[in-house]
Design a protein around this motif. Structure first.
Motif, PDB file in Angstrom:
ATOM      1  N   LEU A   7      45.549  37.462  34.921  1.00 18.33           N
ATOM      2  CA  LEU A   7      46.291  37.009  36.098  1.00 18.33           C
ATOM      3  C   LEU A   7      46.087  35.499  36.229  1.00 18.33           C
ATOM      4  N   ILE A   8      47.167  34.735  36.027  1.00 22.18           N
ATOM      5  CA  ILE A   8      47.087  33.279  35.958  1.00 22.18           C
ATOM      6  C   ILE A   8      47.833  32.667  37.133  1.00 22.18           C
ATOM      7  N   SER A   9      47.107  31.935  37.986  1.00 24.90           N
ATOM      8  CA  SER A   9      47.691  31.375  39.209  1.00 24.90           C
ATOM      9  C   SER A   9      46.775  30.291  39.744  1.00 24.90           C
ATOM     10  N   ASP A  10      47.270  29.482  40.701  1.00 30.25           N
ATOM     11  CA  ASP A  10      46.381  28.570  41.416  1.00 30.25           C
ATOM     12  C   ASP A  10      45.766  29.265  42.636  1.00 30.25           C
TER      13      ASP A  10
ATOM     14  N   GLU B 243      44.649  17.585  43.366  1.00 30.58           N
ATOM     15  CA  GLU B 243      44.435  18.436  44.541  1.00 30.58           C
ATOM     16  C   GLU B 243      42.989  18.347  45.011  1.00 30.58           C
ATOM     17  N   GLN B 244      42.071  18.167  44.064  1.00 26.09           N
ATOM     18  CA  GLN B 244      40.657  18.140  44.399  1.00 26.09           C
ATOM     19  C   GLN B 244      40.172  16.759  44.834  1.00 26.09           C
ATOM     20  N   GLN B 245      40.914  15.721  44.454  1.00 27.58           N
ATOM     21  CA  GLN B 245      40.551  14.354  44.830  1.00 27.58           C
ATOM     22  C   GLN B 245      41.741  13.707  45.528  1.00 27.58           C
ATOM     23  N   PHE B 246      42.044  14.219  46.719  1.00 28.00           N
ATOM     24  CA  PHE B 246      43.225  13.762  47.452  1.00 28.00           C
ATOM     25  C   PHE B 246      43.057  12.286  47.790  1.00 28.00           C
ATOM     26  N   PRO B 247      43.986  11.420  47.367  1.00 29.30           N
ATOM     27  CA  PRO B 247      43.837   9.975  47.601  1.00 29.30           C
ATOM     28  C   PRO B 247      44.008   9.594  49.070  1.00 29.30           C
ATOM     29  N   SER B 248      43.348   8.524  49.476  1.00 31.40           N
ATOM     30  CA  SER B 248      43.469   8.003  50.839  1.00 31.40           C
ATOM     31  C   SER B 248      44.669   7.062  50.893  1.00 31.40           C
ATOM     32  N   LEU B 249      45.795   7.563  51.411  1.00 33.41           N
ATOM     33  CA  LEU B 249      47.056   6.813  51.391  1.00 33.41           C
ATOM     34  C   LEU B 249      47.560   6.467  52.783  1.00 33.41           C
ATOM     35  N   GLY B 250      46.744   6.737  53.800  1.00 33.48           N
ATOM     36  CA  GLY B 250      47.192   6.490  55.161  1.00 33.48           C
ATOM     37  C   GLY B 250      48.124   7.588  55.635  1.00 33.48           C
TER      38      GLY B 250
ATOM     39  N   LEU C  55      39.329  19.536  51.952  1.00 28.83           N
ATOM     40  CA  LEU C  55      38.368  19.875  50.907  1.00 28.83           C
ATOM     41  C   LEU C  55      37.627  21.167  51.222  1.00 28.83           C
ATOM     42  N   HIS C  56      37.347  21.403  52.507  1.00 25.02           N
ATOM     43  CA  HIS C  56      36.682  22.651  52.910  1.00 25.02           C
ATOM     44  C   HIS C  56      37.565  23.853  52.598  1.00 25.02           C
ATOM     45  N   ASP C  57      38.861  23.751  52.945  1.00 23.63           N
ATOM     46  CA  ASP C  57      39.792  24.854  52.686  1.00 23.63           C
ATOM     47  C   ASP C  57      39.946  25.111  51.195  1.00 23.63           C
ATOM     48  N   LEU C  58      39.969  24.026  50.409  1.00 24.29           N
ATOM     49  CA  LEU C  58      40.124  24.161  48.961  1.00 24.29           C
ATOM     50  C   LEU C  58      38.920  24.878  48.362  1.00 24.29           C
ATOM     51  N   GLU C  59      37.722  24.459  48.765  1.00 26.66           N
ATOM     52  CA  GLU C  59      36.505  25.065  48.244  1.00 26.66           C
ATOM     53  C   GLU C  59      36.341  26.496  48.740  1.00 26.66           C
ATOM     54  N   ALA C  60      36.715  26.741  49.994  1.00 28.74           N
ATOM     55  CA  ALA C  60      36.615  28.093  50.551  1.00 28.74           C
ATOM     56  C   ALA C  60      37.525  29.060  49.808  1.00 28.74           C
ATOM     57  N   ASN C  61      38.717  28.587  49.451  1.00 27.58           N
ATOM     58  CA  ASN C  61      39.657  29.427  48.698  1.00 27.58           C
ATOM     59  C   ASN C  61      39.088  29.791  47.333  1.00 27.58           C
ATOM     60  N   ARG C  62      38.488  28.806  46.673  1.00 26.86           N
ATOM     61  CA  ARG C  62      37.915  29.030  45.348  1.00 26.86           C
ATOM     62  C   ARG C  62      36.732  30.009  45.414  1.00 26.86           C
ATOM     63  N   GLU C  63      35.860  29.800  46.411  1.00 30.14           N
ATOM     64  CA  GLU C  63      34.695  30.668  46.560  1.00 30.14           C
ATOM     65  C   GLU C  63      35.120  32.094  46.914  1.00 30.14           C
TER      66      GLU C  63
END
Length: 292
Positions: free
Chosen positions: A178-181, A210-217, A244-252
């Protein structure tokens, strides 16, 4: 298309070389059947396991018989690929969807060369494509062409619905990749059902941006699936911490689901050398088989 096939064949050869070097000949095929299938019955002999007695045959009054089994050599393999809108993130020719398709192509070439029955299911919030299981190199090429030509009808994600579709199609116990993000919600129960009924490997595709979202204002962000645009302050500490919390929580959460249901988990960084990352899949399967 020819260029893609050459690329996939080159990658497959590279994977095989790495495996031969690292495993030193002690490698059990990732696509080899692991179960046993019924073969025949024979007369019971002293010392046989009584749990193997075929009571239906024995009840006919001609003696006591036990079931015999043979190793299941032929493996059924299904590639289940998420082709929804969130998979389009990434640079040209290196989007998560592009890498997902290439991974499917490599695994297709590898599986059919190990005599596996191979099928393909592409999902979004609906069934996008289904290729019936088949064998042989021509079937692998047909799957690769299907992936190459695929234009999803929907950009939305519904992993739960997609997995239910797969469960309705795949009746025999099989190996599933099963291959997905896995950028979705409320799919836990369906993944657990998939793992209980089949030999499941979960491959999570991740993009560095996605993991290193740039600071673009303050910028407009368009949802790839719904098409809705919202303005967010990417420089705000609260936004960055929550993101970043939501991203890590989804992965965990996904890793926990896999651990609870004894499914294998592999993370693929689409910005890196995914061929070497794929070798981890083969190593994982080898270790699992040796300890079983």
């Amino acid at each position: 298309m020819k260029e893609l096939l050459k690329k996939l064949q080159k990658f497959e050869l590279r994977i095989r070389k790495v495996i031969d070097t690292q495993m030193q000949g002690d490698f059990h095929s990732v696509f080899k059947g692991t179960g046993l299938e019924f073969d025949d019955v024979r007369a019971y002999q002293y010392g046989d396991d009584v749990r193997s007695i075929d009571w239906n045959v024995s009840a006919k009054g001609h003696g006591t018989f036990i079931k015999t089994y043979k190793e299941e050599k032929e493996q059924s393999v299904f590639l289940i690929l998420d082709v929804s809108g969130s998979q389009n993130i990434g640079p040209e020719k290196q989007r998560k969807l592009d890498i997902g398709k290439e991974i499917c192509g490599i695994l297709a070439l590898t599986a059919v060369r190990q005599s596996a029955q191979l099928g393909l299911i592409c999902i979004s919030d609906q069934k996008e494509k289904y290729v019936r299981p088949g064998k042989g190199i021509s079937h692998a090429y047909a799957i690769i062409k299907t992936l190459y030509d695929l234009k999803p009808q929907s950009s939305r994600t519904n992993l739960a619905a997609g997995i239910k579709t797969a469960l309705s199609i795949i009746k025999r116990r099989s190996m599933l990749l099963l291959i997905s993000d896995f950028i979705d919600r409320n799919y836990e129960k369906e993944v657990a059902m998939l793992a209980r009924k089949h030999d499941l490997i979960v491959v999570q595709l991740m993009d560095q941006r996605e993991q290193q979202f740039p600071s673009l204002g303050i910028i407009p962000i368009r949802d790839a699936e719904s098409g809705l645009v919202s303005w967010v302050n990417t420089s705000a500490l609260s936004f960055r911490e929550k993101y970043l919390h939501d991203l890590e929580a989804n992965r965990e959460k996904l890793q926990q689901i896999c651990r609870r249901n004894k499914a294998d988990y592999l993370a693929i960084d689409t910005s890196g050398d995914y061929v070497l990352q794929l070798v981890n899949l083969f190593q994982l399967r080898r270790k699992t088989r040796k300890s079983a």
